[in-house]
Design a protein around this motif. Structure first.
Motif, mmCIF file in Angstrom:
data_model
loop_
_atom_site.group_PDB
_atom_site.id
_atom_site.type_symbol
_atom_site.label_atom_id
_atom_site.label_comp_id
_atom_site.label_asym_id
_atom_site.label_seq_id
_atom_site.Cartn_x
_atom_site.Cartn_y
_atom_site.Cartn_z
ATOM 1 N N GLY A 120 -14.010 -19.756 -12.031
ATOM 2 C CA GLY A 120 -12.743 -20.151 -11.386
ATOM 3 C C GLY A 120 -11.981 -19.172 -10.887
ATOM 4 O O GLY A 120 -12.398 -17.829 -10.812
ATOM 5 N N VAL A 121 -10.620 -19.234 -10.631
ATOM 6 C CA VAL A 121 -9.687 -18.050 -10.385
ATOM 7 C C VAL A 121 -8.779 -17.827 -11.556
ATOM 8 O O VAL A 121 -8.996 -18.110 -12.556
ATOM 9 N N TYR A 122 -7.743 -16.791 -11.324
ATOM 10 C CA TYR A 122 -6.799 -16.297 -12.128
ATOM 11 C C TYR A 122 -6.372 -17.590 -13.061
ATOM 12 O O TYR A 122 -6.315 -17.542 -14.098
ATOM 13 N N ASP A 123 -5.714 -18.557 -12.394
ATOM 14 C CA ASP A 123 -5.231 -19.788 -13.405
ATOM 15 C C ASP A 123 -6.285 -20.202 -14.291
ATOM 16 O O ASP A 123 -5.706 -20.664 -15.550
ATOM 17 N N ASP A 124 -7.567 -20.188 -13.873
ATOM 18 C CA ASP A 124 -8.492 -20.795 -15.075
ATOM 19 C C ASP A 124 -8.449 -19.662 -16.035
ATOM 20 O O ASP A 124 -8.700 -20.204 -17.275
ATOM 21 N N ASP A 213 10.478 -24.219 -0.291
ATOM 22 C CA ASP A 213 11.006 -25.440 -0.710
ATOM 23 C C ASP A 213 12.006 -25.382 -1.857
ATOM 24 O O ASP A 213 12.231 -26.449 -2.083
ATOM 25 N N GLY A 214 12.381 -24.172 -2.315
ATOM 26 C CA GLY A 214 13.271 -24.186 -3.322
ATOM 27 C C GLY A 214 12.819 -24.524 -4.841
ATOM 28 O O GLY A 214 13.869 -24.882 -5.611
ATOM 29 N N LYS A 215 11.498 -24.822 -4.860
ATOM 30 C CA LYS A 215 10.994 -25.136 -6.224
ATOM 31 C C LYS A 215 9.725 -24.440 -6.431
ATOM 32 O O LYS A 215 9.013 -24.310 -5.513
ATOM 33 N N ILE A 216 9.359 -24.417 -7.581
ATOM 34 C CA ILE A 216 8.012 -23.928 -8.075
ATOM 35 C C ILE A 216 6.867 -24.646 -7.559
ATOM 36 O O ILE A 216 7.142 -25.905 -8.005
ATOM 37 N N GLU A 217 5.811 -24.404 -6.839
ATOM 38 C CA GLU A 217 4.698 -25.065 -6.246
ATOM 39 C C GLU A 217 3.480 -24.733 -6.756
ATOM 40 O O GLU A 217 3.319 -23.482 -6.968
ATOM 41 N N THR A 218 2.646 -25.447 -6.869
ATOM 42 C CA THR A 218 1.116 -25.109 -7.505
ATOM 43 C C THR A 218 0.348 -25.269 -6.374
ATOM 44 O O THR A 218 0.321 -26.678 -5.831
ATOM 45 N N LEU A 219 -0.361 -24.368 -5.663
ATOM 46 C CA LEU A 219 -1.507 -24.576 -4.750
ATOM 47 C C LEU A 219 -2.721 -25.470 -5.354
ATOM 48 O O LEU A 219 -2.986 -25.138 -6.575
ATOM 49 N N GLU A 220 -3.211 -26.257 -4.486
ATOM 50 C CA GLU A 220 -4.727 -26.773 -4.945
ATOM 51 C C GLU A 220 -5.654 -25.616 -5.104
ATOM 52 O O GLU A 220 -6.568 -25.806 -6.040
ATOM 53 N N GLU A 221 -5.702 -24.743 -4.044
ATOM 54 C CA GLU A 221 -6.726 -23.764 -4.250
ATOM 55 C C GLU A 221 -6.309 -22.370 -3.349
ATOM 56 O O GLU A 221 -5.501 -22.690 -2.637
ATOM 57 N N VAL A 222 -6.973 -21.242 -3.850
ATOM 58 C CA VAL A 222 -6.476 -20.202 -3.129
ATOM 59 C C VAL A 222 -7.792 -19.482 -2.740
ATOM 60 O O VAL A 222 -9.005 -19.715 -3.131
ATOM 61 N N SER A 223 -7.858 -18.750 -1.446
ATOM 62 C CA SER A 223 -8.896 -18.268 -0.896
ATOM 63 C C SER A 223 -8.625 -16.936 -0.185
ATOM 64 O O SER A 223 -8.239 -17.146 0.938
ATOM 65 N N THR A 224 -8.858 -15.889 -0.631
ATOM 66 C CA THR A 224 -8.421 -14.859 0.110
ATOM 67 C C THR A 224 -9.473 -13.371 -0.594
ATOM 68 O O THR A 224 -9.684 -13.559 -1.754
ATOM 69 N N VAL A 225 -9.403 -12.340 0.260
ATOM 70 C CA VAL A 225 -10.318 -11.414 -0.072
ATOM 71 C C VAL A 225 -9.230 -10.426 -1.063
ATOM 72 O O VAL A 225 -9.693 -9.491 -1.673
ATOM 73 N N ALA A 226 -8.060 -10.648 -1.028
ATOM 74 C CA ALA A 226 -7.041 -9.963 -1.798
ATOM 75 C C ALA A 226 -6.946 -10.647 -3.244
ATOM 76 O O ALA A 226 -6.124 -11.463 -3.476
ATOM 77 N N ASP A 227 -8.100 -10.573 -3.851
ATOM 78 C CA ASP A 227 -8.408 -11.361 -5.372
ATOM 79 C C ASP A 227 -6.916 -10.907 -6.259
ATOM 80 O O ASP A 227 -6.752 -11.729 -7.148
ATOM 81 N N GLY A 228 -6.424 -9.921 -6.057
ATOM 82 C CA GLY A 228 -5.554 -9.349 -7.073
ATOM 83 C C GLY A 228 -4.236 -10.288 -7.009
ATOM 84 O O GLY A 228 -3.472 -9.981 -7.879
ATOM 85 N N ILE A 229 -4.046 -11.043 -5.898
ATOM 86 C CA ILE A 229 -2.812 -11.730 -5.624
ATOM 87 C C ILE A 229 -3.397 -13.094 -5.342
ATOM 88 O O ILE A 229 -2.529 -13.832 -4.838
ATOM 89 N N ALA A 230 -4.466 -13.568 -5.824
ATOM 90 C CA ALA A 230 -4.839 -14.957 -5.663
ATOM 91 C C ALA A 230 -4.310 -15.997 -6.705
ATOM 92 O O ALA A 230 -5.169 -16.127 -7.699
#
Length: 397
Positions: A120-124, A213-230
């Motif tokens: 997975g990604v960082y969150d996993d 949006d003025g509140k903490i939100e969670t993305l369903e997925e991330v996709s970027t070559v910038a893995d350090g900020i994914a």
């Protein structure tokens, strides 16, 4: 809570451990702004992350240190924690996404840490680190949502002000928000007139969406070559700091990131990873109010995966109109291919690759499809070449 006093204390603690990285002027990033580069890609471990990781480690209690530490990271925080733990003789376990660049994985191991690769990604990886913390009793070192970590990262802001007192704008990469929280706190506390803008990859805009949006939100997925900020979700502490100190957040596309990496390589002989180059990409493409202003781009890291660097360079060349692939259909007769290549050569383009295929089903008998990749000077040169081919009767796609 994060404060200027904490950041100033972190600066003292980091003396002799973290490098005071160079800050120099760049004439080629944006002709309409006075742009400078803060080179955290030249930091020990190749990233700013050592600053926060070390300051946090130094401030562990004797009991916390005794249990050993666990951290989660896409790679840069991993190396920072591993080196900090090594210096303080503390056992370290680092959970990293299975897709993390091999260079970052091996570098983390080289500092003596145990690496756990998580699908997975960082969150996993973060979920796995929490699981190990609860199971083994390790002390958890969060990569961004921690006052000591943010304070360590904030020393970048102090260095910018020390070396460029009249700075007007600072562009800072954002993943979870630890770096920009510290930098913005330092700069706004000492020079409120200076604007601080965050930069996220368009494929991972977690802080951008949350602030909007003025509140903490969670993305369903991330996709970027910038893995350090994914990062799928910012921290509550970093979200609060961004709301308080940051003047705005912009996003950059994958193509813009690639063009930023390419510019740094070509013009400054400098390697930046995707996450590190987003600030330069933002300045190149006029994201944020920088026109006519003394602007600093924080290059947060240089630990790029060599295995994909060639693909990033190719993408950057395509964005800049210097590498172009097109297809055309023509009569399959002797001399026709030679004629085509002669036209391309006469236009001053360098032929990179040619594929000749007469077996395409949709093409009539007696014709063929030719795919050509050429190197051109810029977008205008590319357009001139295509225009010339069309004028000669070629059906170019």
């Amino acid at each position: 809570m994060l404060s200027l006093e904490m950041i100033q204390d972190a600066k003292k603690v980091l003396e002799g451990v973290a490098t005071v990285t160079p800050l120099f002027q760049s004439k080629c990033i944006n002709p309409d702004a006075d742009v400078y580069i803060k080179c955290e890609n030249m930091q020990v471990t190749g990233s700013f992350k050592l600053r926060g990781a070390y300051y946090k480690t130094v401030n562990l209690t004797e009991e916390e240190a005794k249990h050993g530490v666990v951290a989660c990271s896409a790679g840069n925080h991993a190396q920072g924690v591993a080196l900090a733990a090594q210096k303080k003789n503390i056992p370290a376990v680092i959970c990293m996404p299975a897709g993390a660049p091999l260079a970052k994985v091996e570098a983390t191991r080289s500092y003596g840490a145990e690496v756990v690769l998580v699908p997975g990604v960082y969150d996993d990886a973060a979920a796995k680190a929490t699981e190990l913390k609860n199971e083994k009793g390790y002390t958890f070192l969060h990569p961004f949502n921690d006052d000591y970590v943010m304070a360590g990262q904030g020393t970048v802001g102090l260095e910018i002000l020390e070396h460029l007192e009249d700075v007007e704008v600072v562009l800072v990469p954002i993943g979870g928000g630890g770096l920009i929280s510290g930098v913005a706190c330092a700069i706004k506390s000492l020079k409120p007139s200076c604007k601080v803008y965050g930069v996220q990859a368009a494929g991972a805009p977690s802080m951008y969406n949350s602030i909007r949006d003025g509140k903490i939100e969670t993305l369903e997925e991330v996709s970027t070559v910038a893995d350090g900020i994914a990062v799928k979700q910012p921290g509550d502490k970093t979200f609060e700091m961004c709301q308080k100190y940051v003047d705005g957040i912009v996003t950059v596309t994958e193509e813009e990131i690639a063009s930023g990496i390419l510019l740094l390589l070509e013009k400054h002989k400098m390697v930046a990873e995707g996450a590190g180059a987003v600030s330069v990409a933002a300045a190149m493409h006029n994201k944020g109010d920088i026109k006519g202003k003394k602007t600093v781009c924080v290059i947060s890291g240089g630990n790029v995966d060599i295995n994909i660097l060639d693909r990033i360079i190719d993408k950057g060349l395509q964005v800049n109109g210097r590498l172009t692939k097109f297809s055309l259909t023509m009569i399959d007769k002797p001399g026709q291919l030679t004629r085509l290549l002669q036209i391309i050569a006469e236009e001053g383009a360098n032929i990179f690759n040619v594929t000749h295929d007469r077996m395409v089903r949709s093409v009539a008998v007696g014709k063929c499809v030719v795919d050509v990749t050429v190197e051109t000077r810029n977008k205008e040169h590319c357009e001139e070449l295509i225009k010339m081919l069309v004028s000669k009767g070629y059906d170019v796609k």
